[in-house]
Design an enzyme around this catalytic site. Structure first.
Site, short mmCIF file in Angstrom:
data_model
loop_
_atom_site.label_atom_id
_atom_site.label_comp_id
_atom_site.label_asym_id
_atom_site.label_seq_id
_atom_site.Cartn_x
_atom_site.Cartn_y
_atom_site.Cartn_z
CD GLU A 78 34.81 55.64 48.09
OE1 GLU A 78 35.26 54.49 47.95
OE2 GLU A 78 35.04 56.57 47.29
CD GLU A 126 43.69 60.20 39.88
OE1 GLU A 126 43.08 60.65 40.87
OE2 GLU A 126 44.66 60.76 39.39
N GLY A 165 39.94 53.28 40.89
CA GLY A 165 39.11 52.31 41.59
C GLY A 165 39.28 52.46 43.08
CB SER A 166 38.33 50.25 45.83
OG SER A 166 39.03 49.08 45.46
CE LYS A 200 39.81 44.88 34.82
NZ LYS A 200 38.33 44.81 34.82
N PRO A 201 37.98 47.53 31.28
CG PRO A 201 36.09 47.31 29.92
CD PRO A 201 37.56 46.98 29.98
CD1 TRP A 213 31.95 49.06 39.43
CD2 TRP A 213 30.46 50.71 39.60
NE1 TRP A 213 31.78 49.33 40.78
CE2 TRP A 213 30.86 50.34 40.91
CE3 TRP A 213 29.51 51.72 39.46
CZ2 TRP A 213 30.36 50.95 42.05
CZ3 TRP A 213 29.01 52.34 40.60
CH2 TRP A 213 29.43 51.96 41.87
CG ASN A 214 32.57 55.53 39.51
OD1 ASN A 214 33.50 55.08 38.84
ND2 ASN A 214 32.71 56.59 40.27
P1 NAD Z 1 37.52 48.29 42.27
O1 NAD Z 1 38.84 48.65 42.83
O2 NAD Z 1 36.80 47.16 42.83
O3 NAD Z 1 37.64 48.00 40.70
C1 NAD Z 1 38.21 48.92 39.80
C2 NAD Z 1 38.75 48.17 38.59
O4 NAD Z 1 39.83 47.33 39.01
C3 NAD Z 1 37.74 47.23 37.92
O5 NAD Z 1 37.97 47.24 36.52
C4 NAD Z 1 38.10 45.87 38.50
O6 NAD Z 1 37.72 44.79 37.68
C5 NAD Z 1 39.61 45.99 38.59
N1 NAD Z 1 40.25 45.12 39.59
C6 NAD Z 1 39.69 44.61 40.72
N2 NAD Z 1 40.63 43.90 41.41
C7 NAD Z 1 41.78 44.00 40.71
C8 NAD Z 1 43.10 43.51 40.91
N3 NAD Z 1 43.42 42.78 41.98
N4 NAD Z 1 44.05 43.81 39.99
C9 NAD Z 1 43.76 44.57 38.92
N5 NAD Z 1 42.52 45.06 38.66
C10 NAD Z 1 41.54 44.79 39.55
O7 NAD Z 1 36.68 49.64 42.35
P2 NAD Z 1 35.13 49.84 42.01
O8 NAD Z 1 34.32 49.40 43.17
O9 NAD Z 1 34.83 49.28 40.68
O10 NAD Z 1 35.06 51.44 41.87
C11 NAD Z 1 34.67 52.26 42.88
C12 NAD Z 1 35.89 52.89 43.53
O11 NAD Z 1 36.58 53.70 42.57
C13 NAD Z 1 35.52 53.83 44.65
O12 NAD Z 1 36.38 53.63 45.73
C14 NAD Z 1 35.76 55.21 44.05
O13 NAD Z 1 36.03 56.21 44.99
C15 NAD Z 1 36.90 54.95 43.15
N6 NAD Z 1 37.01 55.99 42.12
C16 NAD Z 1 38.02 56.90 42.18
C17 NAD Z 1 38.10 57.92 41.24
C18 NAD Z 1 39.18 58.97 41.30
O14 NAD Z 1 39.39 59.66 40.30
N7 NAD Z 1 39.86 59.14 42.42
C19 NAD Z 1 37.14 58.00 40.23
C20 NAD Z 1 36.12 57.05 40.21
C21 NAD Z 1 36.07 56.04 41.15
#
Ligand code: NAD
Length: 545
Positions: free
Chosen positions: A410, A278, A256-257, A206-207, A182-183
């Site tokens: 983080e 990423e 994501g995370s 999938k956003p 979402w960020n």
């Molecule tokens: P998140 O991992 O919780 O979610 C990211 C995405 O994955 C969302 O669309 C979520 O619905 C989906 N998701 C969640 N669980 C899943 C699963 N088990 N299987 C498949 N999809 C799943 O991350 P967040 O909290 O939304 O985003 C913040 C994180 O993203 C931070 O850790 C940040 O550092 C990281 N991030 C990294 C980069 C990069 O380029 N390295 C860029 C932006 C954000």
């Protein structure tokens, strides 16, 4: 947690840009039904799988109710994408590049619409939202211009000089599943989708549930740029929809995370499909003894507090050489205190809201933990509920002991911890002391020295005299993390490498001339080995590749 509604003066001044009606705060950021309905109609959701109500972080009031995609909807979206991709792969690359070129122009032309949407879905300041517009225009232009060259067949030396002709072709992998956080909902929905489309792939995105409307806006703009139907589809939902998507695609581009990234990679591994990951960071920024403090301060401010610190490449650890630490903090801390927080759909605010109650809770937990361990607040450290439910003041902590949550995990918020060091060696140890390896910055007047330090920093990118902006926007160069910050790289040729399969086509020219190796082997006995030994020796002497 401190709830300081009095706050500092600058913060209150920039609070709302006149947009929030204090009598009816929940009614301020309403989306017009004729804007939302056509967007929602784009969600791949034929079956009833429930709904999700997104929230506007500026007020905490509901923003939109969106249908969710069922497993069947996800499968159908992938099937449609696969069907559309078969013809798309045969469209000349210059035509595909043309779609990206037009898309980049549309994003710039319609920026005020998407800036509003991004701000309302994320609560970020408009200047942070604009980073997304600029980034997407930059990425679209880059691949429109450079993409055909990335995809052109490449000649490489063959086994036998002149007698063996080798070309390496790039073919689309098929359907790419993009899972985005979402960020940065516009940037991260498209960072890998655009090179994928250029390469002849289809995309199912999938956003995050909180930022689905921005993703749908991108789908509409791509269609308006001439992208044929079916090639870019949006499925809506959370973790279960993300997991389901992995089952149907040929490559997963995940942002994501780290915790989720591990799960995604595990399933992609089982399916033997590629995954680009990423992930998170705990980025350090080093101000060396010879840094130019006056020019560093505005840059470090943005590096730490851009997007309220909810940015994978933002700095959360401020490593200061003791020779410059006091001078730097004397200029930096007042500048942090002067940052204007606000919720306006305009450029009056420097820093926006955190995106959710969960984000606020994590930031508060990290600050409370540091304070309980004896850290001192130099700036911020307060929840600004007077502006909106999840605003948090940009925060600088000093004297944070090793082991505190905010030194290792983080935070993903507007919190930076100061560490003083006596030498570059000590700085390098501090920078590399992390399970993450995404990004680092070095501020120094001696660029050569900065480059030498960079060779010893264990991150995917290093910026010299910049926070993250110039690094991220140099989209011809690979971007991504080492250690727990990810696998693979995005941008430039790296995305094309990940989103295509190579196919090596070899022509044995010698065969037609009667000089083929097979014919040589036909001679039998020791002769073939002798001839090949002599040939390999000549190639070695001539240093042939
Ligand atoms: P998140 O991992 O919780 O979610 C990211 C995405 O994955 C969302 O669309 C979520 O619905 C989906 N998701 C969640 N669980 C899943 C699963 N088990 N299987 C498949 N999809 C799943 O991350 P967040 O909290 O939304 O985003 C913040 C994180 O993203 C931070 O850790 C940040 O550092 C990281 N991030 C990294 C980069 C990069 O380029 N390295 C860029 C932006 C954000």
């Amino acid at each position: 947690m401190i709830d300081d509604t009095a706050g500092n003066e600058a913060a209150s001044r920039g609070a709302v840009g006149g947009l929030i009606d204090p009598e009816h705060p929940e009614a301020t950021y309403l989306l017009e039904p004729d804007v939302v309905a056509p967007l929602i109609a784009r969600i791949s959701s034929a079956e009833e799988a429930g709904t999700h109500r997104s929230i506007c972080p500026f007020t905490g009031a509901p923003l939109a109710t969106l249908p969710l995609s069922s497993p069947g909807d996800v499968a159908l979206a992938a099937k449609r994408a696969r069907a559309a991709q078969r013809s798309w792969a045969h469209v000349p690359v210059r035509e595909r590049a043309g779609v990206l070129g037009r898309f980049g122009r549309i994003v710039l032309e319609r920026q005020s619409d998407v800036l509003d949407l991004v701000q309302m879905e994320t609560g970020k300041a408009r200047r942070s939202a604009f980073e997304e517009v600029a980034d997407v225009a930059q990425v679209a232009r880059h691949y429109a211009v450079r993409g055909p060259r990335y995809l052109a067949p490449r000649r490489v030396p063959g086994s036998l000089p002149l007698l063996t002709g080798v070309r390496v072709h790039r073919r689309p992998v098929g359907v790419v599943g993009v899972i985005a956080p979402w960020n940065y909902p516009l940037t991260l929905a498209l960072a890998e989708a655009l090179p994928a489309l250029l390469a002849g792939d289809a995309v199912v995105l999938k956003p995050d549930p909180q930022t689905t409307l921005t993703a749908l806006w991108a789908a509409e703009a791509l269609e308006d740029a001439g992208l044929p139907a079916g090639l870019f589809q949006v499925v809506a939902g959370g973790a279960d929809v993300g997991q389901e998507l992995i089952e149907h695609v040929d490559h997963v581009a995940f942002t994501g995370s780290t915790a989720t990234g591990r799960r995604v990679a595990a399933r992609a591994g089982e399916r033997l499909v590629g995954a680009t990951l990423e992930l998170g960071g705990k980025n350090a920024l080093y101000v060396a003894a010879d840094a130019d403090v006056a020019t560093a301060v505005p840059s470090v401010l943005r590096a730490c507090f851009g997007n309220s610190g909810q940015l994978c490449v933002s700095a959360e650890r401020l490593v200061l050489h003791e020779d410059v630490a006091d001078e730097f903090l004397a200029a930096f801390v007042p500048a942090v205190r002067a940052l204007r927080l606000g919720a306006g759909l305009d450029y009056t605010a420097d820093v926006g809201s955190l995106a959710s109650a969960e984000q606020l809770a994590k930031v508060v937990a990290h600050v409370d933990d540091a304070l309980a361990r004896g850290a001192r607040v130099l700036a911020g450290g307060v929840h600004r509920s007077d502006i909106g439910p999840w605003f948090y003041a940009p925060t600088v902590l000093d004297g944070v002991p090793a082991g505190a949550l905010c030194t290792r995990e983080e935070t993903f918020g507007p919190v930076v911890a100061v560490t003083r060091v006596a030498s570059d060696e000590e700085a390098l140890r501090a920078i590399n002391d992390s399970e993450y390896g995404l990004h680092a910055s070095v501020y120094t007047r001696d660029v050569g020295h900065g480059r030498r330090l960079a060779t010893r920093i264990e991150t995917g990118t290093v910026a010299i005299n910049d926070g993250y902006a110039m690094t991220w926007s140099s989209v011809a160069a690979p971007m991504g993390g080492t250690k727990a910050s990810g696998l693979g790289r995005r941008h430039g040729a790296a995305s094309i490498d990940a989103l295509t399969e190579t196919q090596t086509v070899v022509v044995d020219r010698g065969a037609r001339l009667g000089l083929g190796v097979d014919r040589l082997y036909g001679a039998g006995g020791e002769t073939p080995s002798r001839v090949l030994t002599a040939a390999l020796d000549v190639m070695r002497r001539l240093r042939m590749p």
